[in-house]
Design a protein around this motif. Structure first.
Motif, short mmCIF file in Angstrom:
data_model
loop_
_atom_site.label_atom_id
_atom_site.label_comp_id
_atom_site.label_asym_id
_atom_site.label_seq_id
_atom_site.Cartn_x
_atom_site.Cartn_y
_atom_site.Cartn_z
N ILE A 99 2.62 17.86 1.03
CA ILE A 99 2.44 16.37 0.85
C ILE A 99 3.58 15.46 0.61
N SER A 100 3.91 14.37 1.25
CA SER A 100 4.91 13.37 0.70
C SER A 100 4.31 12.03 0.69
N VAL A 101 4.84 11.06 -0.11
CA VAL A 101 4.14 9.77 -0.37
C VAL A 101 5.17 8.72 0.48
N VAL A 102 4.71 7.71 1.14
CA VAL A 102 5.17 6.51 1.64
C VAL A 102 4.85 5.49 0.92
N ASN A 103 5.73 4.60 0.58
CA ASN A 103 5.49 3.49 -0.08
C ASN A 103 5.72 1.95 0.81
N VAL A 104 4.89 1.32 0.87
CA VAL A 104 5.03 0.18 2.02
C VAL A 104 4.89 -1.01 0.90
N ALA A 105 6.22 -1.89 1.11
CA ALA A 105 6.25 -3.06 0.18
C ALA A 105 5.81 -4.27 0.91
N PRO A 106 5.07 -5.22 0.10
CA PRO A 106 4.91 -6.66 0.84
C PRO A 106 6.27 -7.07 1.15
N HIS A 125 0.80 -1.15 0.03
CA HIS A 125 0.07 -0.02 0.04
C HIS A 125 1.06 1.14 -0.03
N PHE A 126 0.16 2.26 -0.16
CA PHE A 126 0.81 3.55 0.11
C PHE A 126 -0.08 4.55 0.71
N LYS A 152 -5.09 -7.01 12.15
CA LYS A 152 -6.19 -5.92 11.73
C LYS A 152 -5.67 -5.50 10.29
N HIS A 153 -5.18 -6.28 9.53
CA HIS A 153 -4.77 -5.98 8.08
C HIS A 153 -6.02 -5.60 7.17
N LYS A 154 -7.24 -6.04 7.68
CA LYS A 154 -8.53 -5.99 6.93
C LYS A 154 -9.02 -4.73 7.07
N ASP A 155 -8.52 -3.85 8.28
CA ASP A 155 -9.03 -2.45 8.46
C ASP A 155 -8.07 -1.51 7.54
N LEU A 156 -7.15 -1.90 7.10
CA LEU A 156 -6.07 -0.77 6.32
C LEU A 156 -6.88 -0.50 5.13
N TYR A 166 -4.13 -6.60 -4.69
CA TYR A 166 -2.75 -6.38 -4.57
C TYR A 166 -2.61 -6.20 -3.33
N MET A 167 -3.25 -5.56 -2.53
CA MET A 167 -2.97 -5.28 -1.01
C MET A 167 -2.82 -6.71 -0.31
#
Length: 574
Positions: free
Chosen positions: A361-368, A310-311, A334-338, A565-566
């Protein structure tokens, strides 16, 4: 056979720590010696982001999920497979870990310029009958580092690791440094941490690496000192300037200031993402403000830990009160809440579209993760611009934004200090009342428009089916791309109808041999692998995707793909 090369178990045995782990052999021996560093390589315009491998030497095939796949063969399926347990709570068998690293060595080691490796290179502490030990954690990290040296460092490819919350014992807890953890990792990562950073690393386990000297750097943070689950630190409180979180962010500020003065660009990397639910509140305020103050110097923020693709945004407007944006729940289970949380944040951004200020604004990328816990193994290959014109901020000694940009911001533009910062002790209440430096932002910077070092996109690879044997292992496949299909091929030369006439000058964002057959065709304009068709990974492009997701209906194809994808097809509740 590929699985025989670079065996982690072999390294454990040769390193004399097999007795510490007490695990049965899973794969034969056979590591190669680390070769001397190679000469500087020609840039490819790509890098690898790898996170949360979680190798588990106690993993056994055919066991139950309840035992962390360590014992208790269940009467009925599912049981742990040779390459892992899908959508469960088991860590990575060494077979999967070896297979992944061997695959990266054979298919990608010659295709990337550097590697961002964001932590958790030891198993979870999820089995009371086989509790983790500090020796085991260090042993796993040491052999993982050795293998990364073999694959990448020996080729002259910088590797930038970060400490994860499961790389310490007890997990989540790390005392202020210098301590045994910082000392041990300075030894484990001696091939990765520059010599001039050793003194700072010994204090806090954070450092920076110039992956392209004088041009591009990666700042690797120790998020353990910012993580709200670490109760051994104070949480960046204003009155405690010697808190390890404050000391780290002081150092980060100096690093960004120095890189900007040299006209360099940077990536920020770490394990735990900088969301309001993950970071101590005051650490989150400081991190967000620094990210926006040096927006023209920071290309992006890359993190792991969540195991969910996600981002999210660091938004100055959310710092105006305690009700900061979540950026996603971090609590296990609680991944389902995301998914719902992110759509809510995107909708909030969408409603501000007309007055959206990109400076804030800045953007954060979270990798699986690589570990199939709780989803499927994954990694990302990013591409970035290596042919554009260089951004000049800092080189000319400017003290604010580029000329002609407009109003120069600072945190006070977004925080009502008359309401929040009154009283004789207000300066000791929050960093909201203490951060007054001007922000450096520009629509011409690489984080805002496509130019030299701008991130262009990423290709995400995953292992959709863990079923396999050593003779017939499962396959890594492309899951999706952020690019439009046309961007994967050279553009047509002026006056020429066919694409591909200027191949010599074109930098392929993804090598064609690493794409499915249909995407190798330059005439393909749409594909299931390219649902977003983003022109690049700049802040305007990410906000545009957020707007599309917010505007789309609940049953739209775009939202369905984003959710798939999440969670990689897992049956997470909406």
């Amino acid at each position: 056979m590929a699985l025989l090369r670079g065996s982690l178990l072999a390294l454990l045995v040769l390193g004399g720590v097999h007795d510490v782990l007490g695990a049965p052999p899973q794969v034969p021996l056979g590591p190669a010696a680390v070769a001397p560093a190679a000469k500087p390589r020609k840039l490819t315009g790509r890098f690898l982001h790898l996170t949360d491998i979680h190798p588990d030497p106690h993993y056994r095939e055919g066991m139950s999920e309840k035992s962390a796949c360590h014992r208790k063969k269940p009467k009925k399926k599912p049981r742990s497979g040779p390459f892992g347990y899908t959508y469960g709570e088991c860590d990575s068998p060494l077979l999967l870990t070896n297979y992944t690293l061997d695959y990266l060595e054979s298919k990608w080691a010659d295709e990337v310029d550097f590697v961002i490796w964001t932590g958790d290179s030891a198993r979870h502490d999820n089995d009371r009958k086989i509790p983790r030990t500090l020796k085991e954690i260090y042993a796993l990290n040491r052999v993982m580092a050795r293998r990364m040296e073999e694959i990448f460092t020996s080729r002259g490819i910088p590797v930038i690791p970060s400490i994860g919350n499961n790389d310490v014992w007890p997990h989540n807890i790390m005392m202020p440094g210098p301590n045994d953890v910082t000392s041990e990792f300075s030894s484990i990562w001696k091939s990765f941490v520059p010599f001039h950073s050793y003194q700072v690393f010994q204090r806090g386990a954070y450092y920076s690496v110039e992956v392209i000297p004088d041009q591009l750097a990666v700042i690797s943070l120790n998020t353990m000192y910012l993580f709200d689950s670490n109760k051994a630190v104070g949480g960046c409180e204003v009155k405690d300037r010697d808190d390890p979180g404050n000391l780290q962010l002081d150092w980060m500020e100096v690093q960004l200031q120095a890189f900007r003065a040299r006209g360099m660009q940077t990536w920020i990397s770490g394990h735990v993402p900088p969301s309001a639910r993950n970071f101590h509140s005051e650490c989150h305020i400081r991190y967000t403000e620094l990210s926006l103050r040096y927006q023209d110097t920071i290309l992006g923020h890359l993190f792991g830990h969540m195991n969910v693709d996600h981002f999210f945004f660091l938004d100055a407007r959310t710092l105006a009160s305690e009700e900061e944006n979540d950026g996603g729940a971090h609590t296990a289970g609680k991944h389902k809440d995301l998914y719902a949380t992110l759509l809510k944040d995107y909708d909030h951004l969408y409603k501000r579209e007309k007055d959206l200020d990109y400076d804030s604004i800045s953007v954060v990328n979270v990798a699986p993760s690589v570990v199939p816990n709780p989803y499927l193994p994954s990694f990302r290959i990013f591409s970035y611009n290596i042919t554009g014109s260089r951004y000049s901020a800092g080189l000319l000694g400017d003290s604010g934004t580029d000329s002609g940009v407009g109003q120069q911001h600072h945190l006070g533009d977004f925080v009502d200090r008359e309401e929040l910062c009154q009283g004789p002790d207000a300066s000791n209440v929050s960093w909201r009342c203490n951060l007054n430096s001007p922000w450096h932002s520009s629509p011409h910077s690489p984080s805002r428009t496509n130019r030299l070092y701008t991130p262009l996109g990423f290709a995400q690879y995953y292992m959709p089916n863990l079923t396999g044997t050593e003779r017939h292992p499962p396959k890594w496949k492309l899951e999706y791309l952020t690019y439009a299909p046309q961007a994967l091929h050279p553009p047509a030369a002026a006056g020429e109808p066919e694409a591909g006439k200027k191949k010599d000058a074109f930098v392929y964002p993804v090598p064609l041999k690493r794409l499915p057959r249909k995407l190798r065709d330059a005439n393909v304009t749409a594909s299931k692998f390219a649902p977003y068709a983003m022109s690049d990974l700049t802040i305007p492009s990410w906000t545009a995707l957020a707007h599309r997701l917010a505007k789309a209906g609940g049953r739209s194809k775009l939202r369905k793909r984003f959710r798939r994808y999440m969670y990689m097809g897992a049956n997470e509740e909406l």
